[in-house]
Design an enzyme around this catalytic site. Structure first.
Site, PDB file in Angstrom:
ATOM      1  N   LYS A  22     -11.656 -16.019  21.534  1.00 42.14           N
ATOM      2  CA  LYS A  22     -13.018 -15.244  22.242  1.00 42.14           C
ATOM      3  C   LYS A  22     -13.085 -15.447  23.631  1.00 42.14           C
ATOM      4  O   LYS A  22     -12.529 -14.755  25.210  1.00 42.14           O
ATOM      5  CB  LYS A  22     -14.110 -15.342  21.679  1.00 42.14           C
TER       6      LYS A  22
ATOM      7  N   ARG B 215     -21.699 -19.441  21.198  1.00 44.78           N
ATOM      8  CA  ARG B 215     -20.881 -18.829  20.449  1.00 44.78           C
ATOM      9  C   ARG B 215     -19.412 -19.722  19.809  1.00 44.78           C
ATOM     10  O   ARG B 215     -19.053 -20.607  20.861  1.00 44.78           O
ATOM     11  CB  ARG B 215     -20.380 -17.121  20.677  1.00 44.78           C
TER      12      ARG B 215
ATOM     13  N   GLY C 183     -16.038 -17.416   8.790  1.00 48.16           N
ATOM     14  CA  GLY C 183     -16.409 -18.204   8.151  1.00 48.16           C
ATOM     15  C   GLY C 183     -17.323 -19.012   8.619  1.00 48.16           C
ATOM     16  O   GLY C 183     -18.100 -19.858   8.189  1.00 48.16           O
TER      17      GLY C 183
ATOM     18  N   MET D 161     -19.811 -20.675  12.408  1.00 47.44           N
ATOM     19  CA  MET D 161     -21.458 -19.823  12.718  1.00 47.44           C
ATOM     20  C   MET D 161     -21.214 -19.027  13.078  1.00 47.44           C
ATOM     21  O   MET D 161     -21.461 -18.203  13.828  1.00 47.44           O
ATOM     22  CB  MET D 161     -21.591 -21.092  13.850  1.00 47.44           C
TER      23      MET D 161
ATOM     24  N   ARG E 104     -11.263  -5.879  22.227  1.00 47.12           N
ATOM     25  CA  ARG E 104      -9.760  -6.542  21.339  1.00 47.12           C
ATOM     26  C   ARG E 104      -8.994  -6.507  20.842  1.00 47.12           C
ATOM     27  O   ARG E 104      -9.273  -4.323  20.706  1.00 47.12           O
ATOM     28  CB  ARG E 104     -10.450  -6.820  20.053  1.00 47.12           C
TER      29      ARG E 104
ATOM     30  N   HIS F 134       6.806   0.017 -18.246  1.00 47.84           N
ATOM     31  CA  HIS F 134       7.335   1.522 -18.006  1.00 47.84           C
ATOM     32  C   HIS F 134       6.933   2.421 -18.055  1.00 47.84           C
ATOM     33  O   HIS F 134       6.949   3.498 -17.088  1.00 47.84           O
ATOM     34  CB  HIS F 134       7.213   1.702 -19.739  1.00 47.84           C
TER      35      HIS F 134
ATOM     36  N   SER G 144      24.304  -5.375  -7.692  1.00 47.66           N
ATOM     37  CA  SER G 144      23.051  -4.497  -7.560  1.00 47.66           C
ATOM     38  C   SER G 144      22.481  -5.889  -8.161  1.00 47.66           C
ATOM     39  O   SER G 144      22.806  -5.698  -9.040  1.00 47.66           O
ATOM     40  CB  SER G 144      23.023  -4.036  -7.744  1.00 47.66           C
TER      41      SER G 144
ATOM     42  N   CYS H 174      18.377  -3.460  -6.510  1.00 46.30           N
ATOM     43  CA  CYS H 174      17.897  -2.077  -6.815  1.00 46.30           C
ATOM     44  C   CYS H 174      16.161  -2.205  -8.099  1.00 46.30           C
ATOM     45  O   CYS H 174      15.847  -1.396  -8.189  1.00 46.30           O
ATOM     46  CB  CYS H 174      18.705  -1.582  -7.585  1.00 46.30           C
TER      47      CYS H 174
ATOM     48  N   TYR I  92      22.408  -2.973   1.419  1.00 46.79           N
ATOM     49  CA  TYR I  92      21.494  -2.011   1.197  1.00 46.79           C
ATOM     50  C   TYR I  92      20.394  -2.792   0.321  1.00 46.79           C
ATOM     51  O   TYR I  92      20.454  -3.780  -0.109  1.00 46.79           O
ATOM     52  CB  TYR I  92      22.305  -0.731   0.394  1.00 46.79           C
TER      53      TYR I  92
HETATM   54  C1  PEP Z   1      16.249  -4.643 -12.741  1.00 49.00           C
HETATM   55  O1  PEP Z   1      15.839  -5.482 -13.675  1.00 49.00           O
HETATM   56  O2  PEP Z   1      15.975  -4.867 -11.553  1.00 49.00           O
HETATM   57  C2  PEP Z   1      16.978  -3.614 -12.849  1.00 49.00           C
HETATM   58  C3  PEP Z   1      16.501  -2.216 -11.749  1.00 49.00           C
HETATM   59  O3  PEP Z   1      16.261  -2.856 -14.257  1.00 49.00           O
HETATM   60  P1  PEP Z   1      15.583  -2.358 -15.330  1.00 49.00           P
HETATM   61  O4  PEP Z   1      14.198  -2.532 -14.025  1.00 49.00           O
HETATM   62  O5  PEP Z   1      15.892  -1.149 -15.724  1.00 49.00           O
HETATM   63  O6  PEP Z   1      15.137  -3.279 -16.021  1.00 49.00           O
END
Ligand code: PEP
Ligand code: MG
Length: 895
Positions: A26, A96, A105, A107, A353, A470, A779, A846, A866
């Site tokens: 401030k 202030r 949090g 005064m 601000r 799932h 991967s 992945c 990637y």
């Molecule tokens: C993982 O285990 O990260 C994966 C991509 O495979 P799944 O989620 O299908 O087990």
């Protein structure tokens, strides 16, 4: 000699914006505004070093501090033409706190300091309004007594209520100056009584030092300590104290107070946007007691307001305010949120601000500012929070819509949806197809046979399972909103009800899910459709020129693949082939294959699956138009695929041409106590080589078909799951290569392909050097790698992880944001050892972490090529990857 006090006001300041460490946020901004020539009520900042000194020296002040404060006060008096403690022309100040980082949090502010029994008369005369003066005095006594002397508010509120009761009125504003004079007298008596005879301080300097002491004291109060701990703010930073001359927006019709933004914070349009109230105090605008007026005529018209705009009723002040708007935005190079007060036609800026904004506005402002040349494109990219893009990709709840909460679970798949409750996948399909209803599928947990019902549902609610359960994974893949693991909600399948805390919702009742927050509401809550505006596209184009990490998608169905392309995916990083068999027709053949006792039985079932599989791959290759497609061979934890009901068992038996009792016996034999660590992944390919042979054949036949048809290169990347030993991969690669040779000979046409592996087990990461001798790419399956590294089930950890987070053991859910110190270390080891064996080894991720910005930051650092994530996360990943390429630190990670 150390300088402890920094003055500002009157067109100059001793501090600057970059002195936040010394002056707090401030104080530094007030100094900066003064330097810019913006009218700021004059004042001074006692530096954070005084706070450090105070605690380091037994709660005493540096010797020269008093002298510096007096001198600074003198400068304020000179600029403003008033005198602290004067009876005739009293200077009043606010006090202030102001730390380096904003700390809610801390005064509360003390206003109107400098009022006493004499100066209140001076204020009455100067303002020509005794009621105003006495109201200010009574507010000051209450605030000061509470904050500095520790006397509870209720003591004063009772006195004020009594005064109103005596007069038979209900509003504070109905009390006259004389009434308030009496209230002040009673307040002072109360202070004396509460302080064992010590009166309310009449000496204004005693008041000032009392307030300064309270600010420094508040640095070590429990609220502040807790706040610092939660936000990693070191106690050594200390707080500054800002003492500033008061200005009043409530001294008559030529006074006002308001808040404004340099651009529209909800649309991002480059228009002046704000509200003000004539003859009012700052809190009145925020409190919403009176309807505020618009600053601009355009704003007035847009709101169809009857009240005059500032542009009309205070044109000179408006002009000045508008000029300050331009000046501050050009200076700070970002949209500003400002507070101002007009006292007797004179404009004062109280605060500036960086303004909060919607995602849509953030995109527009960033793109516009880059085009205006105010910031660079790189800065524009850095300004957008990747996670916030979610708001633009899914329908969201209308913030204005009323709602009744039912319960809460994990925000498993973003977006909002309403529909009628059904309790089974079959009912979902039936209601949607035959009754044309919109449904929300409610299950304790979902399994592969629910896939059809999940597909047609508007949203999915489960009461068990975590972020990688799932339901969560499949819903995210489909872009269907999902709230998972709502443990407080009880599902009763028999009664077809959900119950939570006395509330009951039955089949056919409407509920609304917000998959972005995990909230569940009773009834329909209105939603707003996503709008992919031009600014979004523009920013994404800029992002793609910066990032070095590629972004792929996890996709199995043509719809997912097409969505992924639409969002800019550069390939498929994970096609989970077992997900391709969820369809009711296919799952029977899949079960037949799993339950077959002999190779012959399996081959019969596999022959039924082959055409489906081949056709799926043909479609994927066609949609992806030559982009890489990583296909993972079967990895079904068996429990996800075994039949449960008598009906399902009968179906499989009929298909296989055996007696249901045989299916039952086989079902029982295949039961595993720990299926996630059981007969799954490549173990299945090792024990039953014919499964992967069929899949390899389907891939090669499809690749040949599409390549021959379109003339495009198709390079399938075949990926083996759950590998822990090089020999597993050796065996499987040999058989895949053999299948390739056979198909290419049959077809008299060949394509290039690669065989690689997932790294999902700590052993695979540690032995990556050996594994890379065979594996042509890696991967990282960080869902399983997290599960196996922590020894913590991805499906069961939700509830206790929450406790772990609350207790500060893990900062984040490691299944949502990569655990960098543990799992991340294994990734680094695998990357290094893999590439030592095979230079240039292609590396991707992945697991679900591939769509998490902090994890993407990590992947950039670890040298991955990637990331792959669900289609709806692709834009988020693209932006996060660009930000990672631009550097800076990421804030997430488990520990
Ligand atoms: C993982 O285990 O990260 C994966 C991509 O495979 P799944 O989620 O299908 O087990
Ligand atoms: Mg896995």
């Amino acid at each position: 000699m150390t300088k402890w006090v920094y003055s500002f006001g009157g067109g100059k300041a001793e501090g600057r914006a970059d002195m936040k460490n010394l002056l707090g946020g401030k104080g530094a901004n007030l100094a900066e505004m003064s330097n810019l020539g913006v009218p700021v009520p004059p004042g001074f900042t006692i530096s954070t070093e005084v706070c450090t000194y105070y605690y380091g020296n037994g709660e005493t002040y540096p010797e020269t501090l008093k002298h510096e404060v007096l001198a600074a006060l003198g400068r304020v008096e000179e600029i403003i033409g008033l005198k602290f403690g004067s009876t005739a022309d009293p200077l009043l100040v606010s006090v202030r706190s102001g730390a380096r980082a904003s700390m809610p949090g801390m005064m509360d502010t003390i206003l109107n300091l400098g009022l006493n029994d004499l100066s209140v008369e001076g204020l009455a005369k100067r303002s020509g309004d005794p009621r105003f003066a006495y109201d200010s005095y009574r507010r000051f006594i209450q605030m000061y007594s509470n904050v500095v002397l520790g006397i509870d508010h209720h003591n004063f509120e009772e006195i004020l209520d009594e005064a109103k009761d005596d007069k038979g009125v209900s509003q504070d504003t109905d009390l006259t100056a004389d009434d308030l004079k009496k209230v002040v007298a009673k307040y002072k008596d109360k202070v004396k009584e509460q302080q064992q005879g010590k009166p309310f301080p009449q000496d204004v300097h005693e008041q000032l030092w009392g307030a300064v002491g309270a600010v420094f004291g508040s640095w070590m109060n429990q609220r502040a300590i807790t706040y610092r701990r939660l936000h990693d703010i070191p106690a050594e930073w200390g707080t500054a104290v800002n003492i500033q001359s008061m200005v009043f927006g409530n001294m008559g019709a030529d006074c006002s107070t308001g808040v404004c933004f340099t651009r529209n914070p909800s649309t991002g349009d480059n228009e002046f946007y704000g509200e003000f109230l004539v003859n009012a105090q700052g809190e009145d605008v925020v409190a919403g007691i009176r309807t505020p007026q618009q600053l601009t005529l355009a704003g007035k018209n847009a709101q169809s307001s009857d009240l005059p705009a500032m542009e009309e009723c205070m044109p000179e002040v408006f002009k000045e305010l508008n000029a300050i708007r331009h000046k501050l935005e050009a200076h700070y190079k970002d949209m500003q949120d400002m507070e101002f007060t007009v006292q007797q036609n004179r404009l004062w800026m109280l605060q500036t601000r960086t303004g909060k904004r919607t995602t849509k506005a953030a995109l527009k402002i960033a793109v516009d500012m880059a085009r205006e040349g105010l910031i660079t494109r790189k800065e524009a990219i850095k300004r957008i929070d990747p996670a916030s893009l979610d708001q633009l990709l899914h329908p969201t709840l209308d913030p204005k819509a009323p709602r009744t909460m039912l319960g809460r679970g994990l925000p498993a798949s973003p977006g909002a949806a309403s529909g009628k409750v059904v309790f089974s996948a079959e009912d979902a399909e039936d209601w949607v197809k035959n009754r044309k209803e919109r449904v929300i599928l409610v299950r304790i947990e979902t399994s592969p046979e629910d896939i059809g019902g999940m597909h047609v549902s508007e949203g999915i609610l489960t009461t068990r399972g975590g972020m990688t359960s799932h339901a969560a994974v499949v819903a995210r893949g489909m872009g269907t909103p999902c709230v998972a693991g709502a443990g407080e909600i009880r599902v009763d399948y028999a009664a077809k009800t959900i119950k939570v805390a006395g509330k009951v919702v039955g089949e056919g009742d409407v509920i609304t899910l917000d998959g972005s927050t995990g909230e569940v509401f009773i009834g329909a809550v209105a939603t707003i459709q996503p709008e992919l505006t031009g600014d979004f596209g523009t920013l994404m184009e800029w992002v793609d020129t910066i990032r070095t990490l590629k972004v792929r998608a996890n996709a199995e169905t043509p719809l997912d693949a097409a969505t992924a392309r639409k969002f800019g995916a550069e390939g498929i990083g994970l096609c989970r082939t077992e997900h391709m068999f969820f369809d009711p027709k296919r799952i029977i053949a899949m079960r037949e294959m799993i339950l077959a006792e002999t190779e012959k039985g399996r081959r019969t079932a596999l022959a039924k699956l082959l055409p489906y599989q081949r056709q799926d791959f043909i479609e994927l290759f066609e949609i992806m138009q030559g982009l890489p497609v990583t296909i993972r061979l079967l990895d079904p934890p068996l429990h996800e695929f075994l039949p449960h009901s008598e009906e399902e068992i009968a179906e499989v038996a009929k298909e296989a041409g055996v007696d249901p009792s045989m299916v039952k016996a086989r079902n029982a034999a295949l039961h595993e106590s720990n299926p996630m660590l059981g007969h799954r992944g490549c173990r299945l390919g090792i024990t039953y080589p014919e499964i992967y042979e069929m899949q390899a054949r389907a891939i090669f036949e499809a690749a040949v078909h599409v390549s021959r048809d379109t003339g495009r290169t198709v390079v399938p990347e075949i990926m083996i799951p759950l590998v822990g030993a090089k020999k597993e991969l050796d065996l499987l690669k040999t058989s895949i290569d053999k299948e390739a040779e056979t198909v290419f000979a049959e077809q008299q046409y060949s394509v290039k392909y690669m065989v690689g592996t997932m790294i999902e087990l700590p052993r695979a990461a540690l032995l990556a050097g050996e594994i890379a001798q065979t594996g042509e790419f890696f991967s990282f399956g960080t869902n399983d790698l997290t599960q196996t590294t922590f020894g913590m089930s991805r499906d069961d950890s939700g509830p206790f992880i929450e406790v772990y987070r609350a207790k500060g053991i893990y900062e984040h859910d490691p299944f949502a944001s990569l655990d960098q110190p543990g799992v991340g270390e294994l990734i680094k080891i695998a990357a290094e050892r893999g590439r030592a064996t095979r230079p240039g080894l292609k590396l991707g991720i992945c697991g679900e972490h591939g769509g998490d910005p902090a994890s993407i930051h990590f992947c950039q650092g670890a040298g991955l090529d990637y990331v792959s994530c669900s289609p709806y996360r692709v834009p988020i990943a693209r932006l996060a990857a660009a930000q990672a390429a631009l550097g800076g630190s990421s804030s997430s990670g488990t520990a």
